[in-house]
Design an enzyme around this catalytic site. Sequence first.
Site, PDB file in Angstrom:
ATOM      1  N   GLY A  97       0.838  -1.193   0.000  1.00  0.00           N
ATOM      2  CA  GLY A  97       0.000   0.000   0.000  1.00  0.00           C
ATOM      3  C   GLY A  97       0.873   1.243   0.000  1.00  0.00           C
ATOM      4  O   GLY A  97       2.067   1.192   0.292  1.00  0.00           O
ATOM      5  N   GLY A 116      -7.291  -0.131  -2.295  1.00  0.00           N
ATOM      6  CA  GLY A 116      -7.142  -1.472  -2.872  1.00  0.00           C
ATOM      7  C   GLY A 116      -6.866  -2.526  -1.821  1.00  0.00           C
ATOM      8  O   GLY A 116      -6.704  -3.705  -2.158  1.00  0.00           O
ATOM      9  N   GLY A 171       2.232   4.843   1.310  1.00  0.00           N
ATOM     10  CA  GLY A 171       2.426   5.410   2.648  1.00  0.00           C
ATOM     11  C   GLY A 171       3.821   5.130   3.167  1.00  0.00           C
ATOM     12  O   GLY A 171       4.599   4.374   2.592  1.00  0.00           O
ATOM     13  N   GLU A 184      -0.656  -1.801  -6.838  1.00  0.00           N
ATOM     14  CA  GLU A 184      -1.425  -0.751  -7.526  1.00  0.00           C
ATOM     15  C   GLU A 184      -0.607   0.522  -7.672  1.00  0.00           C
ATOM     16  O   GLU A 184      -0.839   1.306  -8.576  1.00  0.00           O
ATOM     17  CB  GLU A 184      -2.748  -0.492  -6.814  1.00  0.00           C
ATOM     18  CG  GLU A 184      -2.611  -0.058  -5.379  1.00  0.00           C
ATOM     19  CD  GLU A 184      -3.944   0.226  -4.712  1.00  0.00           C
ATOM     20  OE1 GLU A 184      -4.917  -0.475  -5.015  1.00  0.00           O
ATOM     21  OE2 GLU A 184      -4.005   1.157  -3.895  1.00  0.00           O
ATOM     22  N   ASN A 239      -9.563   7.822   4.862  1.00  0.00           N
ATOM     23  CA  ASN A 239      -9.324   7.902   3.413  1.00  0.00           C
ATOM     24  C   ASN A 239     -10.265   7.008   2.610  1.00  0.00           C
ATOM     25  O   ASN A 239     -10.834   7.426   1.617  1.00  0.00           O
ATOM     26  CB  ASN A 239      -7.889   7.480   3.090  1.00  0.00           C
ATOM     27  CG  ASN A 239      -6.867   8.362   3.785  1.00  0.00           C
ATOM     28  OD1 ASN A 239      -7.092   9.553   3.970  1.00  0.00           O
ATOM     29  ND2 ASN A 239      -5.759   7.764   4.188  1.00  0.00           N
TER      30      ASN A 239
END
Length: 504
Positions: free
Chosen positions: A263, A382, A265, A288, A378
Amino acid sequence: MHPERIRLARLRDKVMSAQDAAALITDGMTVGMSGFTRAGDCKAVPFALAERARQHPLQITLMTGASLGHDADKVLSDAGVTARRMPFQVDASLRKRINAGEVMFLDQHLSETVELLRNKQIAPVDLAVIEATCITEDGAIVPTTSVGNSASFAILAKQVIVEINLSMPLGLEGLHDIYIPTYRPHRQPIPVTAVDERIGSPAIAIDPAKIVGIVFTDRPDSPSTVLPPDTETEAIAGHLNGFLLREVKAGRLSPSLQPLQAGIGTIANAVLHGLLESPFDNLTMYSEVLQDSSIDLLDSGRMAFASASSMTLSKACYERVMANLDFYKSRIVLRPQEISNHPEVVRRLGLITINTALEVDIYGNVNSTHVNGTQMMNGIGGSGDFARNAHMSVFVTKSLAKGGAISSVVPMVTHVDHTEHDVDVIVTEHGLADLRGLAPRERAAAIIGNCVDPSYREQLADYFRAACRRGGHTPHLLEEAFAWHLRQQRTGSMLDKTAQAVAA
Ligand code: COA
């Protein structure tokens, strides 16, 4: 006129100003815009639209791939343009309006939005606004730094506005792989069997007659806001990489692991950076988003190939990639988000997925989206697409938030995005809980023993012991399950100071 950017000559008279293009958007429309995690978003039309709305109010439903850069979500929501928004956002101003109930936000799995559109389960896209590198001889659109939902928005919309970004090198052509699944009920398997396989075409093919406006821009993407690794994120990376190494030694993983998803971040970026120093090689990604860490791994030769839907990079890394596109085009492919996140492909390739939790509970349920079960942060992004279908689903979080006032490990999460059934491993800076093959009571022991901050460990162990005395397969004290959150709202901290004083 930039003929090399509009290779289909008859479209050249569609060039117009951003203001004229924005005037094609009318009150009540559903607009699908390009943009995925700040990459490949439209740089002109959204701002012209907001400007117009400040004089003549109008509202739209806004769909994108994921979050937008250049504060576009702030500008549009402050101007009152955004009435409905999907499938993801990260903007503080929009978030405030969502949590006030002023903007209706649909928090969707990122692979699903275009499937819902295609099957007419949500309102159709009236108009698509897509950032492009160029338009080909056939009128096909070559995307820029993200594909996201752009292909299906352009295919399904009645009208399309193209923003051609002159700051994007023409060499981006060939980076993308546009594949649209066949329609149900005759859906065929999606033929991705390896991360580097290309199954589609390099541009978004549409009827050029649908292109009603072309706007030139020259702003680069907003740079990534990811912070450099800190002590805690480095510790999380260390625990996870040590665990993966043990999995290799035990023969459960090969030295190239399984394709990785991470992810966006700071924590995920730090975990991938940790792999630079690892003994693994020939790594691959099927993710992604690509962050700086993915590019560094490609540069080091430790990673062989990366597939994603967007590239969200720091300024220095962005410039490096744009200046060496030939090198990266042989090692990176950008796909539509429904393919980068597709459950069928994720399960087939067997990904190791690494996503971030806001809070986890003692049984391994994960909340990634709602503070105190009510306030949207948020969105699920995904993470659900990947976690549910992973070979191994890892969730990472710092054990504390807000200076220690909040424990990220709680008795019961206040909102569930990822159920205990979809969570294999939890990692904090204190350690790692491997939940595979464990029953709920065993999971609780592993999580309390390895992941909780010491300041909360005894308090959580007390809760679990008392719950076990009452019994059940998944023991809980319902009247106390949310007591930590209530205490934090009342006193500013989840710490039970009374119990601590009595114990002392
Ligand atoms: N309760 C309340 N607030 C919490 C919290 C908790 N248990 N845990 C973290 N926070 C706050 C932090 O204090 C921080 O607040 P701030 O912005 O005011 O400083 C904020 O949440 C972000 O936390 P941070 O630790 O900086 O992590 P992050 O930037 O990596 O974000 C998520 C964490 C969960 C919000 C983020 O990863 C996310 O949105 N995930 C869902 C989408 C997703 O997983 N996508 C994956 C595919 S890209």
